[in-house]
Design an enzyme around this catalytic site. Structure first.
Site, PDB file in Angstrom:
ATOM      1  N   LYS A 197       0.606  -1.333   0.060  1.00 16.41           N
ATOM      2  CA  LYS A 197      -0.025   0.029   0.092  1.00 16.41           C
ATOM      3  C   LYS A 197       0.975   1.449   0.016  1.00 16.41           C
ATOM      4  O   LYS A 197       1.604   1.500   0.842  1.00 16.41           O
ATOM      5  CB  LYS A 197      -0.923  -0.082   1.278  1.00 16.41           C
ATOM      6  CG  LYS A 197      -1.778   1.169   1.208  1.00 16.41           C
ATOM      7  CD  LYS A 197      -2.774   1.274   2.313  1.00 16.41           C
ATOM      8  CE  LYS A 197      -3.651   2.431   2.506  1.00 16.41           C
ATOM      9  NZ  LYS A 197      -4.368   2.622   3.623  1.00 16.41           N
ATOM     10  N   LYS A 249      -2.419  -1.641  -3.708  1.00 24.84           N
ATOM     11  CA  LYS A 249      -3.012  -0.343  -3.748  1.00 24.84           C
ATOM     12  C   LYS A 249      -2.224   0.874  -3.854  1.00 24.84           C
ATOM     13  O   LYS A 249      -1.342   0.990  -3.078  1.00 24.84           O
ATOM     14  CB  LYS A 249      -3.765  -0.403  -2.403  1.00 24.84           C
ATOM     15  CG  LYS A 249      -4.608   0.614  -2.189  1.00 24.84           C
ATOM     16  CD  LYS A 249      -5.214   0.687  -0.817  1.00 24.84           C
ATOM     17  CE  LYS A 249      -6.189   1.931  -0.457  1.00 24.84           C
ATOM     18  NZ  LYS A 249      -6.541   1.909   0.886  1.00 24.84           N
TER      19      LYS A 249
END
Ligand code: PBG
Length: 324
Positions: A197, A249
């Site tokens: 992330k 992400k």
């Protein structure tokens, strides 16, 4: 000389193109992120996310049902509490909005789709960070945050979440939450690790969606956008710690990382088409600069093609409808 090798042959008709498509989307591999806000009388639009709402409990239930009827595979719930404090107390309160909403959605849609919850403190803290702050108040205290995540995990599992989305980027969070769940008998509650992330500008609209109180940034715990190899390292660690699913992400600016991870992962790999990715499509389409439906389809098929087994997308229900 006339060429005999003509790739264009297979592009000639919709039927040929359909038959030879390498990538196909299915509603079941789409997950809809949803926001529920405590104390709201009517659902509230989010300015930077056209079509996305801060839900009341009632409108959340209805939208989850709509998603299930469209064949969407899961929902990811985010809660916006009425009161925030330094430790994010509402996060592990059984009467906290996210936990109440989880039970309500579970009761409403049963097993028609997979009910998932965001396990992170940023929506619940008055400073907006994903964890609790150290004594000097400047940095996020990793290990003190793990204690909060353990408590949150138990509350979410108790409320009926089937898959906990560990999005806080604390070191050791997967192992910490896994052991807390197992000790309490929640052996079947699965863990989705937001492994790679990145500290991204594309979370901008999300901050509005959850009324984030953050003033600084998350660069001391989320990853540097410059780093590709490190994405693999985070994934390997999370799988070792017990992640059932790993995630990359945002999606669009990190398709190389996604492809790397998909090539080696022993567990399912998901990707999150985040708020800013959706917002860019909406803004350009609203100006008449791109064809909205084609852009949505192309953006999600690109994420699948890069290696995602499932995709979180704010377009999930609408896209599922188009795929029927
Ligand atoms: C953390 C979390 C964030 C998003 C999902 N989980 C915010 C952040 O890391 O700053 C962003 C998702 C999006 O932009 O759509 N609770």
């Amino acid at each position: 000389m006339t060429p005999t090798i003509r790739p264009r042959r297979l592009r000639a008709t919709p039927a040929l193109r359909g038959l030879t498509a390498e990538t196909r989307l299915h509603p079941r591999e789409l997950i809809l992120p949803m926001f529920v806000r405590e104390g709201l009388a009517e659902p509230l639009p989010i300015g930077s996310m056209p079509g996305v709402l801060q839900h009341t409990l009632d409108s959340l239930r209805a939208a989850a049902t709509e998603a299930a009827e469209a064949g969407v595979g899961g929902v990811m719930l985010f809660g916006i509490p009425a009161e925030r404090d330094a430790r994010g107390s509402a996060a592990d309160d059984p009467q906290g909005i996210l936990n109440v909403a989880t039970a309500a959605v579970r009761a409403e849609v049963g097993d028609a789709l997979v009910v998932q919850t965001d396990l992170c403190l940023d929506e619940f803290t008055d400073h907006g960070h994903c964890g609790v702050l150290g004594s000097e108040g400047a940095t996020v205290d990793n290990d003190a945050t793990l204690d909060r995540y353990r408590a949150m995990a138990l509350a979410q599992a108790e409320a009926g979440s089937e898959l906990l989305g560990l999005s806080g980027m604390m070191d050791g969070q997967v192992a910490a939450v896994r052991s807390a769940l197992d000790e309490a008998g929640f052996n079947d509650t699965a863990l989705l690790a937001y492994s790679a992330k990145y500290a991204s500008a594309f979370y901008g609209p999300f901050r509005e969606a959850v009324d984030s109180q953050l003033t600084g940034d998350r660069k001391s715990y989320q990853m540097d956008p410059a780093n590709r190899r490190e994405g693999l390292r985070e994934v390997e660690l999370d799988i070792t710690e017990g992640a059932d699913i790993v995630m990359v992400k945002p999606a669009m600016s990190y398709l190389d990382v996604l492809a790397d991870v998909a090539a080696v992962s022993s567990v399912p790999v998901w990707a999150y088409q985040v708020s800013g990715e959706a917002a860019m499509i909406e803004a350009a389409a609203a100006n008449g600069w791109i064809d909205r439906r084609r852009a949505v389809e192309e953006s999600v098929v690109g994420i699948k093609r890069a290696g995602a087994d499932a995709i979180l997308s704010y377009f999930a229900t609408e896209l599922a409808g188009w795929l029927r």
